[in-house]
Design a protein around this motif. Structure first.
Motif, PDB file in Angstrom:
ATOM      1  N   ALA A 118       0.837  -1.197   0.000  1.00 32.18           N
ATOM      2  CA  ALA A 118       0.000   0.000   0.000  1.00 32.18           C
ATOM      3  C   ALA A 118       0.873   1.248   0.000  1.00 32.18           C
ATOM      4  N   ALA A 119       0.383   2.298  -0.644  1.00 29.89           N
ATOM      5  CA  ALA A 119       1.117   3.556  -0.699  1.00 29.89           C
ATOM      6  C   ALA A 119       1.032   4.282   0.640  1.00 29.89           C
ATOM      7  N   ARG A 120       2.112   4.934   1.008  1.00 34.30           N
ATOM      8  CA  ARG A 120       2.151   5.745   2.217  1.00 34.30           C
ATOM      9  C   ARG A 120       2.741   7.093   1.811  1.00 34.30           C
ATOM     10  N   ALA A 121       1.871   7.952   1.275  1.00 32.68           N
ATOM     11  CA  ALA A 121       2.332   9.191   0.655  1.00 32.68           C
ATOM     12  C   ALA A 121       3.068  10.109   1.618  1.00 32.68           C
ATOM     13  N   GLU A 122       2.738  10.043   2.914  1.00 31.65           N
ATOM     14  CA  GLU A 122       3.349  10.952   3.872  1.00 31.65           C
ATOM     15  C   GLU A 122       4.567  10.355   4.556  1.00 31.65           C
ATOM     16  N   ASP A 123       5.042   9.214   4.095  1.00 33.54           N
ATOM     17  CA  ASP A 123       6.184   8.565   4.723  1.00 33.54           C
ATOM     18  C   ASP A 123       7.475   9.194   4.212  1.00 33.54           C
ATOM     19  N   HIS A 124       8.103  10.003   5.037  1.00 37.44           N
ATOM     20  CA  HIS A 124       9.372  10.619   4.673  1.00 37.44           C
ATOM     21  C   HIS A 124      10.497  10.162   5.588  1.00 37.44           C
ATOM     22  N   ARG A 125      10.234   9.194   6.449  1.00 39.45           N
ATOM     23  CA  ARG A 125      11.234   8.726   7.400  1.00 39.45           C
ATOM     24  C   ARG A 125      11.947   7.513   6.833  1.00 39.45           C
ATOM     25  N   ALA A 126      13.248   7.603   6.743  1.00 41.14           N
ATOM     26  CA  ALA A 126      14.046   6.494   6.212  1.00 41.14           C
ATOM     27  C   ALA A 126      14.212   5.398   7.256  1.00 41.14           C
ATOM     28  N   PRO A 127      14.430   4.171   6.820  1.00 39.11           N
ATOM     29  CA  PRO A 127      14.717   3.099   7.773  1.00 39.11           C
ATOM     30  C   PRO A 127      16.043   3.351   8.490  1.00 39.11           C
ATOM     31  N   THR A 128      16.244   2.627   9.572  1.00 38.58           N
ATOM     32  CA  THR A 128      17.555   2.637  10.212  1.00 38.58           C
ATOM     33  C   THR A 128      18.545   1.882   9.329  1.00 38.58           C
ATOM     34  N   ALA A 129      19.805   2.205   9.475  1.00 35.74           N
ATOM     35  CA  ALA A 129      20.831   1.463   8.739  1.00 35.74           C
ATOM     36  C   ALA A 129      21.037   0.099   9.386  1.00 35.74           C
ATOM     37  N   PRO A 130      21.328  -0.937   8.614  1.00 40.57           N
ATOM     38  CA  PRO A 130      21.701  -2.216   9.222  1.00 40.57           C
ATOM     39  C   PRO A 130      22.856  -1.995  10.195  1.00 40.57           C
ATOM     40  N   ALA A 131      22.729  -2.531  11.419  1.00 37.46           N
ATOM     41  CA  ALA A 131      23.688  -2.203  12.478  1.00 37.46           C
ATOM     42  C   ALA A 131      25.023  -2.931  12.322  1.00 37.46           C
ATOM     43  N   ARG A 132      25.032  -4.056  11.630  1.00 41.27           N
ATOM     44  CA  ARG A 132      26.261  -4.843  11.531  1.00 41.27           C
ATOM     45  C   ARG A 132      26.307  -5.509  10.167  1.00 41.27           C
ATOM     46  N   THR A 133      27.478  -5.546   9.568  1.00 43.24           N
ATOM     47  CA  THR A 133      27.670  -6.208   8.275  1.00 43.24           C
ATOM     48  C   THR A 133      28.913  -7.078   8.352  1.00 43.24           C
ATOM     49  N   THR A 134      28.805  -8.288   7.863  1.00 41.57           N
ATOM     50  CA  THR A 134      29.962  -9.181   7.795  1.00 41.57           C
ATOM     51  C   THR A 134      30.043  -9.764   6.393  1.00 41.57           C
ATOM     52  N   GLY A 135      31.217 -10.228   6.020  1.00 43.88           N
ATOM     53  CA  GLY A 135      31.381 -10.813   4.697  1.00 43.88           C
ATOM     54  C   GLY A 135      32.551 -11.758   4.651  1.00 43.88           C
ATOM     55  N   ARG A 136      32.496 -12.674   3.713  1.00 36.84           N
ATOM     56  CA  ARG A 136      33.599 -13.622   3.514  1.00 36.84           C
ATOM     57  C   ARG A 136      33.666 -13.988   2.038  1.00 36.84           C
ATOM     58  N   PRO A 137      34.865 -14.156   1.507  1.00 42.70           N
ATOM     59  CA  PRO A 137      34.969 -14.641   0.125  1.00 42.70           C
ATOM     60  C   PRO A 137      34.628 -16.122   0.060  1.00 42.70           C
ATOM     61  N   ASP A 138      33.913 -16.515  -0.971  1.00 39.13           N
ATOM     62  CA  ASP A 138      33.591 -17.923  -1.208  1.00 39.13           C
ATOM     63  C   ASP A 138      34.536 -18.551  -2.219  1.00 39.13           C
ATOM     64  N   GLY A 139      35.335 -17.745  -2.839  1.00 34.92           N
ATOM     65  CA  GLY A 139      36.259 -18.198  -3.869  1.00 34.92           C
ATOM     66  C   GLY A 139      36.789 -16.991  -4.600  1.00 34.92           C
ATOM     67  N   PRO A 140      37.531 -17.183  -5.666  1.00 42.38           N
ATOM     68  CA  PRO A 140      38.127 -16.046  -6.375  1.00 42.38           C
ATOM     69  C   PRO A 140      37.115 -15.078  -6.969  1.00 42.38           C
ATOM     70  N   ARG A 141      35.884 -15.539  -7.237  1.00 47.05           N
ATOM     71  CA  ARG A 141      34.939 -14.692  -7.967  1.00 47.05           C
ATOM     72  C   ARG A 141      33.589 -14.523  -7.281  1.00 47.05           C
ATOM     73  N   SER A 142      33.486 -14.890  -6.007  1.00 53.65           N
ATOM     74  CA  SER A 142      32.208 -14.713  -5.316  1.00 53.65           C
ATOM     75  C   SER A 142      32.441 -14.490  -3.830  1.00 53.65           C
ATOM     76  N   ALA A 143      31.437 -13.935  -3.159  1.00 49.07           N
ATOM     77  CA  ALA A 143      31.516 -13.667  -1.730  1.00 49.07           C
ATOM     78  C   ALA A 143      30.101 -13.701  -1.158  1.00 49.07           C
ATOM     79  N   THR A 144      30.022 -13.956   0.136  1.00 46.16           N
ATOM     80  CA  THR A 144      28.751 -13.919   0.853  1.00 46.16           C
ATOM     81  C   THR A 144      28.770 -12.754   1.827  1.00 46.16           C
ATOM     82  N   LEU A 145      27.726 -11.960   1.796  1.00 41.89           N
ATOM     83  CA  LEU A 145      27.580 -10.801   2.666  1.00 41.89           C
ATOM     84  C   LEU A 145      26.373 -11.019   3.570  1.00 41.89           C
ATOM     85  N   SER A 146      26.515 -10.682   4.852  1.00 39.05           N
ATOM     86  CA  SER A 146      25.415 -10.807   5.817  1.00 39.05           C
ATOM     87  C   SER A 146      25.272  -9.498   6.569  1.00 39.05           C
ATOM     88  N   TRP A 147      24.049  -9.207   7.026  1.00 39.04           N
ATOM     89  CA  TRP A 147      23.796  -7.966   7.753  1.00 39.04           C
ATOM     90  C   TRP A 147      22.656  -8.185   8.749  1.00 39.04           C
TER      91      TRP A 147
END
Length: 319
Positions: A118-147
């Motif tokens: 549903a539309a919320r025309a008066e919503d001008h408040r942004a979400p909070t930023a994800p508080a924590r981010t972690t990541g690891r390479p899965d190999g030479p050409r890929s990685a997994t990111l978590s938050w």
């Protein structure tokens, strides 16, 4: 051929592709795009994604359809798009078709479905930023990111992943991890995550996570444009190079003149060079004859980074 005026401070330019197209006997269409997903990003937009094509498929561009109607056309290196202008609280189905250099078009992909909130025309408040981010390479050409999940006064509808200031992936509201592909071996990356709500308000970046992909035994093809040459003529400079074979088409190149960046040569839909394709671009110049330029070029890679530079080319502008 379109031209770009160059006075050491260039606006973005269109590029012209010069390559040998597929022969007339090529009537085999590429396979339909796989892994198509759709996720409502706001009350009026849906984010559609699909898997990277194989280099052998020869894909030149994609067509995105909604209910059989063409809504977007994209170059081959773009495997995600926000379809906007939709109606709130409405169910949508999207399909994607791939097209090769000979104009052969694939069958439609499997349909991906999403319902806008549903539309919320008066919503001008942004979400909070994800508080924590972690990541690891899965190999030479890929990685997994978590938050960690963000919060919003209405609801978080998507998470956008950025690298080098470029959005490279979007995940759904219930997801707190993503696998990123198309990375380069032995490369340092910095990723951030932003939350987005149904009114398209985006949070600040969450904490940055740094990771480095491991080397590869066969590092793969280089990322620098090869065969770079420059030829001066009265009032113009013609550049020619071979696109790096990164497995996906390259749509943007940064041109440096005398050691500093002066413009980004940007390809539009339908003019994207395939990996290994030959490109020609013509600059219209205003500097006086006898001016010396040292030119070099680098490509924006599928992971959002700039690739390695081409060899330098020295020219003297003609009168």
């Amino acid at each position: 051929m379109r031209r770009t005026a160059l006075a050491l401070a260039l606006p973005p330019a269109a590029a012209v592709l010069v390559l040998a197209g597929c022969t007339a006997s090529d009537t085999t269409p590429p396979p339909a795009p796989a892994g198509v997903t759709a996720q409502a990003g706001s009350a009026t937009s849906v984010h559609v994604m699909w898997q990277d094509p194989a280099a052998a498929d020869g894909v030149r561009n994609y067509q995105v359809f909604q209910a059989g109607r063409l809504v977007r056309e994209l170059p081959a290196d773009k495997t995600m798009v926000d379809v906007t202008g939709l109606t709130p609280q409405t169910a949508y189905a999207f399909t994607v078709r791939a097209r090769d250099g000979a104009g052969n078009t694939s069958a439609p992909s499997a349909a991906a479905r999403a319902t806008t909130p549903a539309a919320r025309a008066e919503d001008h408040r942004a979400p909070t930023a994800p508080a924590r981010t972690t990541g690891r390479p899965d190999g030479p050409r890929s990685a997994t990111l978590s938050w960690t999940a963000a919060t919003d006064d209405t609801a978080v509808t998507a998470y956008d992943i950025y690298q080098g200031g470029i959005r490279i992936h979007t995940a759904g509201p219930g997801e707190t991890a993503a696998t990123l592909t198309g990375l380069q071996p032995d490369t340092a990356y910095t990723f951030t995550v932003r939350a987005r709500d149904g009114a398209d308000n985006s949070s600040p970046d969450g904490p940055a996570v740094d990771l480095t992909t491991p080397p590869s035994d066969g590092q793969g093809p280089g990322t620098a444009p090869t065969g770079f040459s420059a030829a001066a003529s009265p009032g113009a400079v013609t550049l020619t190079w071979t696109a790096p074979d990164t497995g996906r088409a390259t749509t943007a190149y940064e041109l440096h003149v005398n050691g500093r960046p002066v413009t980004v040569i940007q390809f539009g839909a339908g003019a994207v060079p395939p990996p290994g394709g030959t490109v020609e671009h013509r600059l219209t110049v205003a500097e006086p004859a006898g001016t010396v330029w040292v030119l070099r070029l680098r490509a924006r890679l599928p992971d959002g980074n700039w690739g390695a530079f081409s060899a330098d080319r020295r020219i003297v502008l003609a009168g």
